[in-house]
Write an enzyme that holds these catalytic residues in place. Structure first.
Site, mmCIF file in Angstrom:
data_model
loop_
_atom_site.group_PDB
_atom_site.id
_atom_site.type_symbol
_atom_site.label_atom_id
_atom_site.label_comp_id
_atom_site.label_asym_id
_atom_site.label_seq_id
_atom_site.Cartn_x
_atom_site.Cartn_y
_atom_site.Cartn_z
ATOM 1 N N GLU A 110 0.836 -1.210 0.000
ATOM 2 C CA GLU A 110 0.000 0.000 0.000
ATOM 3 C C GLU A 110 0.872 1.262 0.000
ATOM 4 O O GLU A 110 0.626 2.201 -0.761
ATOM 5 C CB GLU A 110 -0.918 0.035 1.225
ATOM 6 C CG GLU A 110 -1.924 -1.109 1.312
ATOM 7 C CD GLU A 110 -3.001 -1.067 0.236
ATOM 8 O OE1 GLU A 110 -3.077 -0.074 -0.516
ATOM 9 O OE2 GLU A 110 -3.759 -2.058 0.129
ATOM 10 N N ASN A 170 1.326 3.904 -3.123
ATOM 11 C CA ASN A 170 0.982 5.325 -2.998
ATOM 12 C C ASN A 170 2.095 6.223 -3.517
ATOM 13 O O ASN A 170 1.835 7.221 -4.193
ATOM 14 C CB ASN A 170 0.664 5.674 -1.544
ATOM 15 C CG ASN A 170 -0.746 5.260 -1.160
ATOM 16 O OD1 ASN A 170 -1.514 4.811 -2.000
ATOM 17 N ND2 ASN A 170 -1.068 5.406 0.110
ATOM 18 N N ARG A 182 -9.263 3.011 -7.794
ATOM 19 C CA ARG A 182 -8.679 3.029 -6.462
ATOM 20 C C ARG A 182 -9.796 3.075 -5.439
ATOM 21 O O ARG A 182 -10.757 3.806 -5.590
ATOM 22 C CB ARG A 182 -7.742 4.216 -6.283
ATOM 23 C CG ARG A 182 -6.750 4.398 -7.431
ATOM 24 C CD ARG A 182 -5.370 4.679 -6.946
ATOM 25 N NE ARG A 182 -4.948 3.756 -5.917
ATOM 26 C CZ ARG A 182 -4.467 2.532 -6.131
ATOM 27 N NH1 ARG A 182 -4.381 2.052 -7.347
ATOM 28 N NH2 ARG A 182 -4.085 1.788 -5.137
HETATM 29 N N1 LIG Z 1 3.035 9.320 -1.011
HETATM 30 C C1 LIG Z 1 1.977 10.082 -1.316
HETATM 31 N N2 LIG Z 1 2.143 11.246 -1.999
HETATM 32 C C2 LIG Z 1 1.095 12.025 -2.312
HETATM 33 N N3 LIG Z 1 -0.196 11.744 -1.984
HETATM 34 C C3 LIG Z 1 -0.434 10.602 -1.299
HETATM 35 C C4 LIG Z 1 0.639 9.713 -0.930
HETATM 36 N N4 LIG Z 1 0.089 8.683 -0.249
HETATM 37 C C5 LIG Z 1 -1.229 8.912 -0.191
HETATM 38 N N5 LIG Z 1 -1.574 10.063 -0.820
HETATM 39 C C6 LIG Z 1 -2.941 10.643 -0.918
HETATM 40 O O1 LIG Z 1 -3.793 9.976 0.009
HETATM 41 C C7 LIG Z 1 -4.950 9.460 -0.679
HETATM 42 C C8 LIG Z 1 -5.451 8.205 0.003
HETATM 43 O O2 LIG Z 1 -4.529 7.144 -0.111
HETATM 44 P P1 LIG Z 1 -5.024 5.634 0.043
HETATM 45 O O3 LIG Z 1 -5.776 5.509 1.319
HETATM 46 O O4 LIG Z 1 -3.862 4.741 -0.152
HETATM 47 O O5 LIG Z 1 -6.088 5.449 -1.136
HETATM 48 P P2 LIG Z 1 -5.858 5.328 -2.734
HETATM 49 O O6 LIG Z 1 -4.424 5.021 -2.980
HETATM 50 O O7 LIG Z 1 -6.765 4.230 -3.146
HETATM 51 O O8 LIG Z 1 -6.247 6.662 -3.307
HETATM 52 C C9 LIG Z 1 -4.506 9.289 -2.100
HETATM 53 O O9 LIG Z 1 -5.594 9.316 -3.013
HETATM 54 C C10 LIG Z 1 -3.564 10.478 -2.287
HETATM 55 O O10 LIG Z 1 -4.297 11.661 -2.549
HETATM 56 MG MG LIG Z 2 -3.276 3.675 -1.934
#
Ligand SMILES: Nc1ncnc2c1ncn2[C@@H]1O[C@H](COP(=O)(O)OP(=O)(O)O)[C@@H](O)[C@H]1O
Ligand SMILES: [Mg+2]
Lengths: 131, 149
Positions: free
Chosen positions: B50, B54, B109
């Site tokens: 995960e 990301n 997602r």
């Molecule tokens: N490393 C990262 N850099 C930038 N934005 C991030 C990062 N990790 C997470 N995010 C933000 O947090 C949101 C939620 O992440 P997550 O719970 O993993 O759901 P998903 O990946 O399905 O969108 C993402 O849609 C993104 O906007």
């Molecule tokens: Mg994610």
């Protein structure tokens, strides 16, 4: 790894997903299944997880997406062979409210026949003749 | 009490989606000398997947950037994994961590990455600066080994 698509009578697609389900592999799995959905316009899509070796939240997205595809066509999705660690990921998503998770699918495919490639070819020529 | 560090490793790789699998299997290989339970390995692999995904998907949405990973193992069997990127950063961390929140709608997602990490690990912390990047820290203490004697 390719998804194994089995076609049954009664408008059923049985898809055996193979290997890891993550963001990288989800695209390929999605297109294998969607191709079959478009070709067959099924009533029921069964997703079999017995050959899945890993799954993260990409698997939730994959199932939700197929659920929407099927719901749009008035069809259903059920999940089978969902072992503990995969179930744990699904439990976070509330997906069990949209799709059934069943242990034994014989209730659904027990009375149906699996079509092989020959059958499907024949079906197509029959359709062509009908026009 | 501060725990003694007994092992550590660092890794960095480009943000290609092929590396999602590599990164989680690298972590599971690295901690294998602790003889973790199958469930623990599975939880950690899922959380790492995960976090790395990301960085690949959100931090560098339209370019390939570098993803940095560091794993530390402490004497009390605590495993601490840092996943760092120099990508776009997160504007509102609290919001980002809410279940079902996602900023990417073109792909399928679920917005449940953080929810998975939080439920599979003991602790998840995020530090981020918009335009600079994000550091994610995942911590889990493995169960004591059974003594067979
Ligand atoms: N490393 C990262 N850099 C930038 N934005 C991030 C990062 N990790 C997470 N995010 C933000 O947090 C949101 C939620 O992440 P997550 O719970 O993993 O759901 P998903 O990946 O399905 O969108 C993402 O849609 C993104 O906007
Ligand atoms: Mg994610």
């Amino acid at each position: 790894m390719d998804t194994e698509i089995r076609i049954y009578t009664g408008g059923i697609i049985y898809a055996v997903i193979c290997g890891d389900i993550d963001h990288h592999t989800a695209k390929g799995i999605r297109s294998d299944i969607d191709k079959a959905i478009i070709e067959r316009d099924p009533k029921l899509l069964i997703l079999d997880f017995s050959r899945v070796t890993f799954m993260d939240s990409s698997g939730i997205g994959l199932v939700m997406g197929r659920y929407r595809q099927m719901a749009d066509r008035g069809g259903e999705v059920i999940l089978t062979e969902v072992v503990g660690y995969i179930r744990k990921v699904f439990q976070l998503s509330g997906i069990d409210r949209l799709t059934k998770i069943v242990g034994d699918v014989s209730r659904y495919i027990g009375c149906e026949q699996r079509l092989d490639e020959e059958d499907i070819k024949e079906e197509k020529t029959d359709e062509a003749k009908a026009y | 009490m501060k725990q003694r560090l007994i092992n550590r490793m660092k890794l960095s790789f480009p943000s290609c989606s092929e590396n999602e699998r590599f990164s989680r299997t690298a972590v599971s290989g690295f901690i294998s000398h602790l003889d973790p339970l199958i469930d623990e390995i599975s939880d950690i692999k899922t959380a790492v997947s995960e976090g790395v995904t990301n960085a690949i998907v959100h931090a560098y949405p339209d370019r390939i950037g570098e993803v940095f990973m560091e794993v530390k193992i402490f004497e009390d069997r605590t495993v601490r994994i840092k996943i760092r990127d120099k990508g776009c950063g997160i504007e509102n961390i609290e919001k980002a961590m809410e279940p079902m929140f996602t900023t990417s709608h073109d792909e399928e997602r679920a917005g449940l990455g953080f929810a998975v990490m939080q439920s599979f690990m003991d602790k998840v912390s995020v530090r981020s600066a918009p335009g600079k990047g994000t550091t994610l820290t995942l911590t889990k203490k493995l169960k004591e080994k059974e003594r067979y004697e």
